[in-house]
Scaffold this motif. Structure first.
Motif, PDB file in Angstrom:
ATOM      1  N   GLY A  12       0.795  -1.222   0.000  1.00  0.00           N
ATOM      2  CA  GLY A  12       0.000   0.000   0.000  1.00  0.00           C
ATOM      3  C   GLY A  12       0.819   1.258   0.000  1.00  0.00           C
ATOM      4  N   VAL A  13       2.097   1.123   0.302  1.00  0.00           N
ATOM      5  CA  VAL A  13       2.942   2.328   0.285  1.00  0.00           C
ATOM      6  C   VAL A  13       4.134   2.096  -0.636  1.00  0.00           C
ATOM      7  CG1 VAL A  13       2.341   3.203   2.569  1.00  0.00           C
ATOM      8  CG2 VAL A  13       4.203   1.564   2.326  1.00  0.00           C
ATOM      9  N   SER A  14       4.589   3.186  -1.173  1.00  0.00           N
ATOM     10  CA  SER A  14       5.802   3.127  -1.969  1.00  0.00           C
ATOM     11  C   SER A  14       6.882   3.878  -1.200  1.00  0.00           C
ATOM     12  CB  SER A  14       5.564   3.783  -3.333  1.00  0.00           C
ATOM     13  OG  SER A  14       6.795   4.120  -3.918  1.00  0.00           O
ATOM     14  N   ALA A  17       8.512   6.729  -2.981  1.00  0.00           N
ATOM     15  CA  ALA A  17       7.695   7.952  -3.054  1.00  0.00           C
ATOM     16  C   ALA A  17       7.695   8.682  -1.726  1.00  0.00           C
ATOM     17  CB  ALA A  17       6.272   7.585  -3.464  1.00  0.00           C
ATOM     18  N   ILE A  18       7.674   7.921  -0.624  1.00  0.00           N
ATOM     19  CA  ILE A  18       7.703   8.560   0.710  1.00  0.00           C
ATOM     20  C   ILE A  18       9.018   9.330   0.899  1.00  0.00           C
ATOM     21  CG2 ILE A  18       7.972   8.028   3.168  1.00  0.00           C
ATOM     22  CD1 ILE A  18       5.711   6.107   2.943  1.00  0.00           C
ATOM     23  N   GLY A  21       8.971  12.384  -1.073  1.00  0.00           N
ATOM     24  CA  GLY A  21       8.056  13.333  -0.427  1.00  0.00           C
ATOM     25  C   GLY A  21       8.698  14.003   0.770  1.00  0.00           C
ATOM     26  N   ILE A  22       9.409  13.217   1.583  1.00  0.00           N
ATOM     27  CA  ILE A  22      10.071  13.799   2.770  1.00  0.00           C
ATOM     28  C   ILE A  22      11.104  14.835   2.336  1.00  0.00           C
ATOM     29  CG2 ILE A  22      11.716  13.278   4.636  1.00  0.00           C
ATOM     30  CD1 ILE A  22      10.182  10.665   5.095  1.00  0.00           C
ATOM     31  N   LEU A  24      11.186  16.563  -0.404  1.00  0.00           N
ATOM     32  CA  LEU A  24      10.465  17.741  -0.903  1.00  0.00           C
ATOM     33  C   LEU A  24       9.907  18.565   0.248  1.00  0.00           C
ATOM     34  CD1 LEU A  24       8.381  16.484  -3.983  1.00  0.00           C
ATOM     35  CD2 LEU A  24       9.959  18.437  -3.922  1.00  0.00           C
TER      36      LEU A  24
END
Lengths: 299, 128
Positions: A12-14, A17-18, A21-22, A24
């Motif tokens: 459910g998580v990538s 991508a996390i 995101g962090i 960014l």
């Protein structure tokens, strides 16, 4: 028998991508907190002050020290201004800078230079402001002491003919004033100003004025240096400049004391220190020159 | 990009924003190094004021003291000196009181309040 292991479904998580995101988010967060809405400037410490404010602060420390003579307190306060350098040299540099930028126009400025010097010199620091504005010694006004002398009584010679008796006057008391070397009043230091001019390099320019403000020619000016060396020259030998004028060329790096006869205040001491000035946009190095005016006191 | 990736990215951005704001405001806030006297912490502003007052005691130069206090940017420098003096008296900050009282007296056209007056007047020698 073969056992079928079902393929593991996505969690459910990538993680990639996390992480992106962090990164960014941190970038945006720092941009916001450092540039868009930074911490409001408050609770600033003295070391964060700009140059002018720092100078104000150090001057206040020096004047405070002149009043309370608490060198420990002064040190702590200076340390707050400059935690990472020799605080006494910093005070000497500020005094020097004030002299160089001619922030010595009035008595207030001179008192500040004296207070700064009073703070750094006993601690072993030195700078180009050393001795430029010595604290004047208390002046004693001693009026000429009248000397009481008696006129000798002349014994009359014996004569054969008795002379009629004249009334004899009692011996007179006569006041004879003791002459002073300069009855017209002593001289004081009227002005001491440093300047940096390559065309006028390392010169002590002395001017002597009487109490009416007129130039005094023929006044001997004695310059002393190196403990025992001295030279005497006279005002008025450069009449194209003025009858009150005399000058002396210093050797770089030496300190000179300048005096004239009848000087009531301390003889000023000047130092032939290096100086920098800008001419036509170019930095030029030379030796500091001084203008020293002596003024006769009004009685 | 799948919904899974978008969701993960959003979660990461939110976590990163929180971390970034914490770092930027708390751990590594902007440090100003070109500040004016008006930005000094109140403690240092008061210390500076006391030093100026001591300087006034030394040279009796009221104009000089005022010009040194001006960069603090106080709205009313007279009121500021008086309030600081009263606070120091209430806190018994004894060494700083006499210079502040002297400066407050020089700045004010009105008579000093009794609480200040006792620090201002020179005690007369007691008679035997």
């Amino acid at each position: 028998m073969t056992r079928h292991i079902p393929e593991r479904a996505g969690s459910g998580v990538s993680w990639a991508a996390i992480l992106i995101g962090i990164a960014l988010g941190i970038g945006i967060g720092l941009l916001y907190t450092w540039e868009i809405d930074p911490v409001i400037e408050e609770n600033t410490a003295p070391w964060q002050l700009n140059e002018t404010a720092r100078e104000h602060y150090v001057v206040a420390i020096a004047l405070s020290y002149a009043q309370n003579q608490d060198v420990g307190l002064a040190f702590d306060r200076l340390r707050a201004v400059s935690p990472d350098r020799d605080v006494w040299n910093m005070v000497a540099d500020i005094a020097c800078e004030r002299v160089k930028t001619v922030q010595t126009n009035n008595n207030r400025d001179i008192r500040v230079i004296r207070a700064l010097e009073q703070l750094y010199r006993p601690q072993g620091a030195s700078g180009c402001a050393d001795g430029l504005f010595p604290t004047p010694a208390p002046m004693a006004f001693n009026p000429p002491t009248p000397t009481l002398t008696r006129t000798p009584t002349v014994t009359p010679a014996a004569s054969k003919t008795p002379s009629p008796a004249f009334p004899t006057s009692p011996p007179q008391q006569v006041f004879v004033p003791t002459p002073t070397p300069r009855p017209s009043g002593g001289y004081i230091l009227g002005r001491l100003r440093s300047f940096c001019d390559p065309d006028f390099d390392g010169i002590i320019a002395v001017r002597v004025y009487d109490r009416l403000g007129q130039g005094v020619p023929g006044m001997p000016v004695t310059v002393t240096w190196g403990g025992s060396l001295s030279d005497t020259f006279y005002t008025g030998l450069k009449p194209e400049i003025g009858p009150e004028y005399a000058d002396f060329e210093m050797e770089p790096g030496r300190s000179y004391s300048v005096a004239i006869p009848g000087l009531s205040s301390d003889a000023p001491t000047v130092e032939a220190s290096a100086c920098e000035t800008t001419i036509n946009g170019q930095d030029v190095t030379g030796t500091t020159s001084y203008r020293i005016d002596f003024q006769q006191q009004t009685q | 990009m799948t919904r899974r990736h978008v969701g993960s990215l959003l979660i990461g951005v939110i976590m990163g924003l929180a971390a970034g704001v914490f770092l930027g405001w708390q751990q590594f806030p902007v440090e100003y190094t070109n500040s004016s006297l008006s930005a000094l912490a109140p403690h240092y502003q008061e210390e500076y004021t006391v030093m100026v007052a001591e300087g006034y005691q030394y040279d009796q130069d009221l104009d000089g003291a005022l010009s040194r206090l001006q960069p603090l940017g106080m709205e009313n420098i007279f009121r500021y000196i008086r309030e600081l003096t009263e606070r120091y008296i209430s806190q018994s900050n004894v060494p700083a009181i006499p210079p502040l009282v002297a400066l407050a007296d020089a700045l004010s056209s009105e008579p000093l309040p009794p609480a200040m007056e006792i620090y201002h007047s020179t005690p007369s020698p007691s008679s035997p």
